[in-house]
Design an enzyme around this catalytic site. Sequence first.
Site, mmCIF file in Angstrom:
data_model
loop_
_atom_site.group_PDB
_atom_site.id
_atom_site.type_symbol
_atom_site.label_atom_id
_atom_site.label_comp_id
_atom_site.label_asym_id
_atom_site.label_seq_id
_atom_site.Cartn_x
_atom_site.Cartn_y
_atom_site.Cartn_z
ATOM 1 N N TYR A 33 0.825 -1.211 0.000
ATOM 2 C CA TYR A 33 0.000 0.000 0.000
ATOM 3 C C TYR A 33 0.854 1.253 0.000
ATOM 4 C CZ TYR A 33 0.761 1.049 4.992
ATOM 5 O OH TYR A 33 1.318 1.394 6.192
ATOM 6 N N LYS A 149 6.525 -1.944 1.980
ATOM 7 C CA LYS A 149 5.313 -1.370 2.582
ATOM 8 C C LYS A 149 4.129 -2.319 2.390
ATOM 9 C CE LYS A 149 3.169 3.198 3.147
ATOM 10 N NZ LYS A 149 3.257 3.246 4.605
ATOM 11 N N GLU A 182 11.783 2.547 14.253
ATOM 12 C CA GLU A 182 10.927 3.602 13.699
ATOM 13 C C GLU A 182 9.605 3.599 14.453
ATOM 14 O OE1 GLU A 182 9.564 2.808 9.654
ATOM 15 O OE2 GLU A 182 9.595 0.650 10.038
ATOM 16 N N LEU A 207 10.978 1.374 7.128
ATOM 17 C CA LEU A 207 10.456 1.828 5.850
ATOM 18 C C LEU A 207 11.210 3.086 5.434
ATOM 19 C CD1 LEU A 207 8.125 1.301 3.774
ATOM 20 C CD2 LEU A 207 6.955 3.188 4.898
HETATM 21 N N1 PDD Z 1 2.684 5.106 7.242
HETATM 22 N N2 PDD Z 1 7.351 3.840 8.815
HETATM 23 C C1 PDD Z 1 6.207 3.134 8.802
HETATM 24 C C2 PDD Z 1 6.193 1.806 9.467
HETATM 25 C C3 PDD Z 1 5.060 3.649 8.162
HETATM 26 O O1 PDD Z 1 3.932 2.932 8.148
HETATM 27 C C4 PDD Z 1 5.124 4.931 7.556
HETATM 28 C C5 PDD Z 1 3.945 5.531 6.850
HETATM 29 C C6 PDD Z 1 6.341 5.629 7.611
HETATM 30 C C7 PDD Z 1 6.507 6.985 6.958
HETATM 31 O O2 PDD Z 1 6.503 6.874 5.562
HETATM 32 P P1 PDD Z 1 6.016 8.094 4.658
HETATM 33 O O3 PDD Z 1 6.802 9.278 5.097
HETATM 34 O O4 PDD Z 1 6.359 7.677 3.291
HETATM 35 O O5 PDD Z 1 4.536 8.272 4.906
HETATM 36 C C8 PDD Z 1 7.429 5.044 8.230
HETATM 37 C C9 PDD Z 1 1.498 5.577 6.552
HETATM 38 C C10 PDD Z 1 1.322 7.046 6.601
HETATM 39 C C11 PDD Z 1 0.294 4.791 7.062
HETATM 40 O O6 PDD Z 1 0.470 3.593 7.258
HETATM 41 O O7 PDD Z 1 -0.794 5.348 7.224
#
Ligand code: PDD
Length: 287
Positions: A33, A149, A182, A207
């Site tokens: 996703y 992801k 993270e 991620l």
């Molecule tokens: N989540 N680490 C994890 C485990 C994440 O699920 C996310 C993002 C990030 C940050 O990635 P980005 O900057 O590309 O959004 C880091 C999204 C927002 C979610 O699951 O809703």
Amino acid sequence: MARIVYVNGQYRPYAKALIHAEDRGFQFADAIYEVIEVLGGKLVDATRHLVRLERSLSEIKIASPMGRAALLHVIGEVIRRNRVRHGVVYLQVSRGEGRRDFALPDAAVAPTLVILARSQPPAKMAAQAATGIAVKTMPDIRWGRSDIKTVMLLPACLAKDAAKHDGAKEAWFIDATGHITEGASSNAWIVTDAGVLVTRQLDHRILGGVTRATALDVAAKAQMKVEERAFTRAEALAAREAFVTSATNTVMPVVAIDGQMIGAGTPGPLTLRLRSQFHQTAEISAS
Ligand code: PDD
């Protein structure tokens, strides 16, 4: 106005949008996703998100459901049909449907593509950023490929729920060596006493956040000192500032970790600078 979701070639009201009962995303979390911020009807960092989508799909050998330009067209259509000005786009690609079998199906099975868009008032996030959030640390029990992801998010859901029970908005995972990996749905950052921004290096444990990458660009432009390395919980507790980055939060100050105040217990100046300059550096594109 009925909310519209795109499912496999059709734009449908939610009540009429269907996924097969034996979709592999449903049975095996065999799906990837993306979440992309929408600002003024435009996409924030679309290129980086779509590049990461392609990488995640290729790492688990799911074929891209369509090319980048076509995908951007559908995303734009979903944003328009739902009249989203500010909010997020959620996009999910599963390996498709078929009789339940652990072995991967024939490559000819078509992936399932779902795209939805949701409004999120920026004022709510701004209010949260003004006070900052609390986080709770807990062991990282996820699989070894958190750089992909996938929708396999149960550890993140349980961690966020535990955090919520403690009045915290986010959970920070700690690996077996005592280092923060993270957040449950964000990347974790601290600012040391010497004013250095620290966030974990990219590896299989985290991620590669798109917001993280753009925040690094903002920091470079502003000539801030940055170290990409792992940091411990103790180092985080002693930090001058802390924050998280994600598409839904951009840069969100962290003012407490496990109930202990970070810095003065208010959003830090470097954090707020990164937040205020973020969208000037991010790619903002019509969809
Ligand atoms: N989540 N680490 C994890 C485990 C994440 O699920 C996310 C993002 C990030 C940050 O990635 P980005 O900057 O590309 O959004 C880091 C999204 C927002 C979610 O699951 O809703």
